[in-house]
Design a protein around this motif. Structure first.
Motif, PDB file in Angstrom:
ATOM      1  N   SER A 285     -95.022 -49.120  28.633  1.00 11.02           N
ATOM      2  CA  SER A 285     -93.641 -49.229  29.112  1.00 11.02           C
ATOM      3  C   SER A 285     -93.382 -50.800  29.523  1.00 11.02           C
ATOM      4  O   SER A 285     -92.506 -51.415  29.181  1.00 11.02           O
ATOM      5  N   LEU A 286     -94.324 -51.282  30.392  1.00 10.96           N
ATOM      6  CA  LEU A 286     -94.503 -52.876  30.559  1.00 10.96           C
ATOM      7  C   LEU A 286     -94.244 -53.612  29.244  1.00 10.96           C
ATOM      8  O   LEU A 286     -93.360 -54.496  29.215  1.00 10.96           O
ATOM      9  N   VAL A 287     -95.116 -53.694  28.402  1.00  7.85           N
ATOM     10  CA  VAL A 287     -94.931 -54.420  27.228  1.00  7.85           C
ATOM     11  C   VAL A 287     -93.814 -54.358  26.394  1.00  7.85           C
ATOM     12  O   VAL A 287     -93.437 -55.243  26.045  1.00  7.85           O
ATOM     13  N   ILE A 288     -93.348 -53.095  26.266  1.00  9.67           N
ATOM     14  CA  ILE A 288     -92.341 -52.839  25.566  1.00  9.67           C
ATOM     15  C   ILE A 288     -91.029 -53.356  26.250  1.00  9.67           C
ATOM     16  O   ILE A 288     -90.084 -54.260  25.500  1.00  9.67           O
ATOM     17  N   TYR A 289     -90.919 -53.231  27.631  1.00 13.52           N
ATOM     18  CA  TYR A 289     -89.796 -53.859  28.469  1.00 13.52           C
ATOM     19  C   TYR A 289     -89.831 -55.417  28.244  1.00 13.52           C
ATOM     20  O   TYR A 289     -88.826 -55.856  27.863  1.00 13.52           O
ATOM     21  N   ILE A 290     -90.984 -55.811  28.171  1.00 12.90           N
ATOM     22  CA  ILE A 290     -91.159 -57.555  28.209  1.00 12.90           C
ATOM     23  C   ILE A 290     -90.543 -57.871  26.873  1.00 12.90           C
ATOM     24  O   ILE A 290     -89.803 -58.749  26.767  1.00 12.90           O
ATOM     25  N   ILE A 291     -91.259 -57.216  25.604  1.00  9.30           N
ATOM     26  CA  ILE A 291     -90.390 -57.763  24.553  1.00  9.30           C
ATOM     27  C   ILE A 291     -89.401 -57.210  24.246  1.00  9.30           C
ATOM     28  O   ILE A 291     -88.407 -58.404  23.577  1.00  9.30           O
ATOM     29  N   CYS A 292     -88.537 -56.483  24.754  1.00  5.59           N
ATOM     30  CA  CYS A 292     -87.118 -56.066  24.550  1.00  5.59           C
ATOM     31  C   CYS A 292     -86.392 -57.015  25.385  1.00  5.59           C
ATOM     32  O   CYS A 292     -85.203 -57.379  24.817  1.00  5.59           O
ATOM     33  N   SER A 293     -86.894 -57.456  26.519  1.00  3.23           N
ATOM     34  CA  SER A 293     -85.745 -58.349  27.635  1.00  3.23           C
ATOM     35  C   SER A 293     -85.982 -59.691  27.487  1.00  3.23           C
ATOM     36  O   SER A 293     -85.023 -60.307  27.824  1.00  3.23           O
ATOM     37  N   GLN A 294     -87.125 -59.983  26.733  1.00  5.49           N
ATOM     38  CA  GLN A 294     -87.347 -61.762  26.569  1.00  5.49           C
ATOM     39  C   GLN A 294     -86.889 -62.027  24.991  1.00  5.49           C
ATOM     40  O   GLN A 294     -87.228 -61.667  24.083  1.00  5.49           O
ATOM     41  N   ARG A 295     -85.734 -62.681  25.190  1.00  6.89           N
ATOM     42  CA  ARG A 295     -85.000 -63.385  23.767  1.00  6.89           C
ATOM     43  C   ARG A 295     -86.087 -63.787  23.005  1.00  6.89           C
ATOM     44  O   ARG A 295     -86.020 -63.976  21.775  1.00  6.89           O
ATOM     45  N   ALA A 296     -87.148 -64.826  23.593  1.00  2.00           N
ATOM     46  CA  ALA A 296     -87.878 -65.686  23.140  1.00  2.00           C
ATOM     47  C   ALA A 296     -89.007 -64.613  22.293  1.00  2.00           C
ATOM     48  O   ALA A 296     -89.593 -65.187  21.078  1.00  2.00           O
ATOM     49  N   LEU A 297     -88.957 -63.344  22.619  1.00  2.86           N
ATOM     50  CA  LEU A 297     -89.890 -62.447  21.747  1.00  2.86           C
ATOM     51  C   LEU A 297     -89.217 -61.695  20.772  1.00  2.86           C
ATOM     52  O   LEU A 297     -89.642 -60.658  20.116  1.00  2.86           O
ATOM     53  N   HIS A 298     -87.953 -61.975  20.550  1.00  2.00           N
ATOM     54  CA  HIS A 298     -87.098 -61.165  19.444  1.00  2.00           C
ATOM     55  C   HIS A 298     -87.517 -61.733  18.290  1.00  2.00           C
ATOM     56  O   HIS A 298     -86.511 -62.372  17.404  1.00  2.00           O
TER      57      HIS A 298
END
Length: 315
Positions: free
Chosen positions: A43-56
């Motif tokens: 959940s932590l890694v998924i949240y970080i990927i979804c919340s950080q625009r640089a990782l989109h």
């Protein structure tokens, strides 16, 4: 109720934990800790990927989808295992045939989707490293969505057809030497002759389409990447291989687990019954390593994980 001498039973007995019945409390806490860790880290890694625009970006979209697939599969298995360990003192678990078929469907479809998603990641890395000038044109957001749908829908459709075929097989045994249900083990309980052989052949075709072919494509893609890296500068090669390493670690993690499971299934008649638990757990333990690999080895994700955890500690 019988049909042509076969027992068309409506319930099955799982005996995967029977040899460990004296340690059920210990197993319960071990699997509870593993599941809680998996739930938090995925959940932590998924949240970080979804919340950080640089990782989109496509690569991280595939990583988040893969972890979501892993989390879904674990959530469909771990809670049932925990309740079985808590409620079954003798290690023998009664489960309805319908529930067993449903669990077998999700195990096969989500397992196939894992290898399909890993092949999509390999394809993405191949295009990014070997064809960087055309990457933006070849890997658009719409194409990423189509690839993700294919990775989930194809195994689900094939798994659904297999589950339907297996549900029509009469059973001559009701004892499953596993801690959870899977389609291949259900076929082994049937002695319906040609029908069971047809279902077994169809399962082999599905495994080939969703596991072996994607695995071959993954190896081919990373072999091509390695060949390109050997012809480029050291800095380019180092950066390219660094982005590929997490995907390769996860791929080999899954591949070794599947190979061991298939090998132990083949030898199951010649080995001690205590190994039943080992064969049942091989599909579960690799999922715990996925968020660790992607959280630590993907530098962009690891940077945000450290920042998020440090902010919470300071507050």
């Amino acid at each position: 109720m019988t049909s042509a001498g076969f027992n068309v039973t409506s319930s099955l007995t799982l005996v995967g934990f029977s040899s460990m019945s004296g340690h059920s409390s210990l197993l319960f806490f071990v699997f509870l800790l593993l599941y809680l860790f998996l739930l938090f880290s995925d959940s932590l890694v998924i949240y970080i990927i979804c919340s950080q625009r640089a990782l989109h970006r496509p690569m991280f979209a595939f990583v988040a989808s893969f972890l979501l697939n892993s989390l879904t599969g674990s959530t469909l298995i771990y809670p049932k295992l925990l309740s079985d360990l808590l409620l079954s003192g003798a290690g023998l678990v009664q489960v309805s045939r319908t529930l067993c078929l449903c669990q077998g469907f999700f195990v096969s479809s989500l397992g196939g989707a894992s290898f399909m998603l890993l092949s999509a990641m390999a394809f993405d890395r191949y295009l990014s490293i070997c064809h960087p000038m055309h990457y933006a044109v070849l890997v658009t957001p719409a194409k990423v969505v189509l690839m993700l749908l294919l990775c989930w829908m194809l195994p689900a459709i094939l798994g659904g057809v297999t589950t339907l075929l297996v549900s029509r097989l009469p059973l001559c045994r009701a004892q499953l030497d596993r801690a959870y249900c899977d389609i291949y083990s259900l076929v082994s309980l049937s002695c319906a002759g040609a029908e069971a052989q047809l279902s077994g052949l169809f399962i082999l075709l599905i495994v080939t389409a969703t596991v072996f072919l994607p695995a071959a494509f993954i190896l081919f893609s990373y072999a091509r990447i390695l060949f390109i890296c050997l012809r480029r500068s050291r800095s380019f090669s180092s950066k390219a291989l660094q982005t590929c390493l997490p995907h390769l670690l996860v791929f080999f993690n899954y591949s070794i687990s599947v190979c061991l499971d298939l090998m132990l299934r083949h030898l199951q008649s010649n080995i001690e019954s205590d190994s039943t638990l080992i064969t049942s757990m091989l599909i579960l333990l690799p999922t715990v390593l996925n968020p660790v690999v992607y959280g630590l080895k993907l530098k962009e994700v690891f940077t945000h994980v450290k920042r998020l955890l440090s902010c919470r500690r300071d507050s």
